[in-house]
Write a protein that holds these residues in place. Sequence first.
Motif, PDB file in Angstrom:
ATOM      1  N   LEU A   1       0.851  -1.187   0.000  1.00 54.65           N
ATOM      2  CA  LEU A   1       0.000   0.000   0.000  1.00 54.65           C
ATOM      3  C   LEU A   1       0.888   1.238   0.000  1.00 54.65           C
ATOM      4  CD1 LEU A   1      -2.864  -0.950   2.491  1.00 54.65           C
ATOM      5  CD2 LEU A   1      -2.889  -0.997  -0.018  1.00 54.65           C
ATOM      6  N   VAL A   2       0.734   2.033  -1.055  1.00 58.34           N
ATOM      7  CA  VAL A   2       1.593   3.204  -1.228  1.00 58.34           C
ATOM      8  C   VAL A   2       0.728   4.458  -1.242  1.00 58.34           C
ATOM      9  CG1 VAL A   2       3.263   4.353  -2.727  1.00 58.34           C
ATOM     10  CG2 VAL A   2       3.228   1.840  -2.580  1.00 58.34           C
ATOM     11  N   PRO A   3       0.810   5.308  -0.217  1.00 56.39           N
ATOM     12  CA  PRO A   3       0.073   6.588  -0.250  1.00 56.39           C
ATOM     13  C   PRO A   3       0.760   7.586  -1.184  1.00 56.39           C
ATOM     14  CG  PRO A   3       1.325   6.408   1.785  1.00 56.39           C
ATOM     15  CD  PRO A   3       1.531   5.111   1.058  1.00 56.39           C
ATOM     16  N   VAL A   4      -0.052   8.296  -1.958  1.00 58.07           N
ATOM     17  CA  VAL A   4       0.468   9.300  -2.888  1.00 58.07           C
ATOM     18  C   VAL A   4      -0.273  10.607  -2.641  1.00 58.07           C
ATOM     19  CG1 VAL A   4       0.947   9.889  -5.293  1.00 58.07           C
ATOM     20  CG2 VAL A   4       0.885   7.480  -4.596  1.00 58.07           C
ATOM     21  N   GLU A   5       0.465  11.682  -2.456  1.00 60.64           N
ATOM     22  CA  GLU A   5      -0.136  12.982  -2.165  1.00 60.64           C
ATOM     23  C   GLU A   5      -0.896  13.526  -3.374  1.00 60.64           C
ATOM     24  OE1 GLU A   5       2.839  15.630  -0.800  1.00 60.64           O
ATOM     25  OE2 GLU A   5       3.343  14.461   0.983  1.00 60.64           O
ATOM     26  N   PRO A   6      -1.815  14.459  -3.143  1.00 59.97           N
ATOM     27  CA  PRO A   6      -2.595  15.035  -4.255  1.00 59.97           C
ATOM     28  C   PRO A   6      -1.691  15.768  -5.251  1.00 59.97           C
ATOM     29  CG  PRO A   6      -3.540  15.611  -2.125  1.00 59.97           C
ATOM     30  CD  PRO A   6      -2.217  15.007  -1.847  1.00 59.97           C
ATOM     31  N   ASP A   7      -1.974  15.562  -6.531  1.00 60.53           N
ATOM     32  CA  ASP A   7      -1.257  16.261  -7.593  1.00 60.53           C
ATOM     33  C   ASP A   7       0.251  16.129  -7.442  1.00 60.53           C
ATOM     34  OD1 ASP A   7      -3.237  17.172  -9.253  1.00 60.53           O
ATOM     35  OD2 ASP A   7      -3.567  19.026  -8.140  1.00 60.53           O
ATOM     36  N   ARG A   8       0.707  14.947  -7.064  1.00 63.85           N
ATOM     37  CA  ARG A   8       2.130  14.771  -6.835  1.00 63.85           C
ATOM     38  C   ARG A   8       2.613  13.454  -7.443  1.00 63.85           C
ATOM     39  NH1 ARG A   8       1.928  19.301  -6.054  1.00 63.85           N
ATOM     40  NH2 ARG A   8       2.631  20.564  -4.272  1.00 63.85           N
ATOM     41  N   LEU A   9       3.926  13.423  -7.679  1.00 64.67           N
ATOM     42  CA  LEU A   9       4.605  12.227  -8.152  1.00 64.67           C
ATOM     43  C   LEU A   9       5.348  11.588  -6.985  1.00 64.67           C
ATOM     44  CD1 LEU A   9       5.732  10.504 -10.619  1.00 64.67           C
ATOM     45  CD2 LEU A   9       7.668  12.080 -10.578  1.00 64.67           C
ATOM     46  N   ARG A  10       5.176  10.287  -6.830  1.00 62.75           N
ATOM     47  CA  ARG A  10       5.936   9.578  -5.793  1.00 62.75           C
ATOM     48  C   ARG A  10       6.863   8.576  -6.468  1.00 62.75           C
ATOM     49  NH1 ARG A  10       4.280   6.876   0.015  1.00 62.75           N
ATOM     50  NH2 ARG A  10       6.436   6.322   0.579  1.00 62.75           N
TER      51      ARG A  10
END
Length: 519
Positions: free
Chosen positions: A464-473
Amino acid sequence: MLEKMDIERLDAEAVNSQKQRQVLYAPRKKIFPKRASGGFRRFKWLVMAITLGIYYLVPWLRWDRGGYAPDQAVLIDIANRRFYFFFIEIWPQEFFYVAGLLVMAGLGLFLLTSTVGRAWCGYTCPQTVWVDLFLVVERAIEGDRNSRIKLDKEPYSLRKLMLRTAKHAIWLLIAVATGGAWIFYFADAPTLLVDVFTGQAAFVAYSTIAFLTATTYVFGGLMREQVCTYMCPWPRIQAAMLDEASLTVTYNDWRGEPRSRHAKKSAAQGAVVGDCVDCNACVVVCPMGIDIRDGQQLECITCALCIDACDGVMDKLGRERGLISYTTLNDYNANMALATAGGTQPIDPARVRTADGKLAATLRHISLASFLRLRTLLYAALWSLIGVGLVYALVTRERLDVNVLHDRNPQFVMLSDGSVRNGYTLKILNMIAKPRVMAVRIEGLPQSSVAIAGIEARSDGSFLVPVEPDRLRSLKVFVTQPRHASTDQVQTFRFVIEDTQGPETKTHTATFQTPGSSK
C-alpha cells in the motif's frame, strides 16, 4: 581638336529621383470618429461589455476543488506547472489540449473570415475593444467629434490642459487595470492584489504590469488605427480567406450612384440621381477614417458603423436601408449588372427599381447559400472534428500515470544464496487533487518476491503506497527470483498499480535480467 557632335538625350528617369521621391512614412492624420447609433453599434457595445467583463472578472471567480488545489476558477500555475480551467486540470504532458484549442481558434478565425469577413477585427479584437473603451472616455471628457476637433485646434489653455490631463489620466488607469488583470491569471488573485499594493509581489509582476500598461496606453490611446494598418498582419492575410461568397461591408453604388447633394433639384432637371446624397456620414463615424464608397480597402475592419450611419440617413430621406450593407461579391456583381444593363451602360438606379419607386424583386440579397459552401463546410467540419476529439480525450483520460525505469548499472545482482535481484525505480503520478492509496504488486514472474524501500508488504505480497494530491511519488523497488527459477532468457512481467478507493488500474511491462540473458 574633337569634332563637335550632337548627342541624343534618352527618355529615361531614375525611379528614385529626388523630384519623385516620396517620404517613407506619412505623418498620421488625426481621426475624430463621431459616435454612431444603430443595431451594429449596439451589438458592439454588447460585445465590448462581454469581452471586458470576461477579461477583468474571470480571475476573481472561485471554483471549489477541495483542500488540496487552488480555488481560482481559471489559473495558469506556472510554478507548479498546472493549468486550471474550472473543473479541468491540465498537466504539462497534456499540453496537446492547449495546442488543439489553438488550432480550433485558428480554424474558427478562418471560418469566421471566409463567412463574414473581418468580423473578428470589427468586434472582438482586443485592439478594437480597447480603442472603443478609450473613445468612450474621450467623448465623455472632450465631447463628440466637432468639439474634439475644435479643442485639438485650440492653443493650449487651462481648460484644454485640464481636459487632456483628465483624459490621459483615465486612459492610464485603464491601462494599469489591464496589466493588473493579466497577472491575476497566473496567481491567486486576492493574494496577489495585496502583494502588489504592499510591495511584496515578485519583480516579474511589476514589470508585466508596466509593459502591458505601456502597450495598452500607446496602442489604444495614441496609435489606434495605425496598429491595424501598419502593425497587424491579418489585413494582409485575410485576402486569402475571402472569396466571392464572403460577406463584406460594401457600398452598393449600383443604387447610390451618381451621388448628388441636391438630389431633388437634379432629378427635376432630368439628371440621373442615385440614393447617395454625399453627406459623408459614413466617413465621420469610421474609426479607421476611410470612405467605404472607395471600395474594399486594407484599412476596413468591417465594424459596420458606416452601415448604421447610412441607414440613419436613408430613414430621414424615406428611402430603403442598405445603401451600405453586408453583401457578397457575387450579389454585388449581379445587382451591378442590372443597374448597368449587363455592363453596357452607365449606372442608372432606375433599372433596379419598379415603376412605383420600390427596389426590384430581382435584386439579389444574402442567402443561406452564402454560408453553406465547400470552404466553410470544410472549416466547420475540421473545427468540429478537433473539438469532438478533444472532448473525447478529456472524458476518457486517465488520472493515474505510472513509469518504471530498470536500473542500468548494475542490471542485476547475484545474492549469496544464488538468487538474482533486479532494481527498478517506480514512479506513480497522482493527477487528481486528493490523496490516494495505491496497491502495488507484480504479475507474470514465477516464484519472485518484491521489496519496496521503506514500505512493508501485506500478506498477499502487495504494497500500500500513499500518494499525495497532484504529486509524483518515486519508489525504489527490488524484485528477486530464486536461482532455480531463473532462465537464460530475458523475462517480462507487469507492475500492477490499483487505486484502492477508485476503479483506476494501471499496468506497466518491465523486464527481468539474469546472468544468462545478458550474454
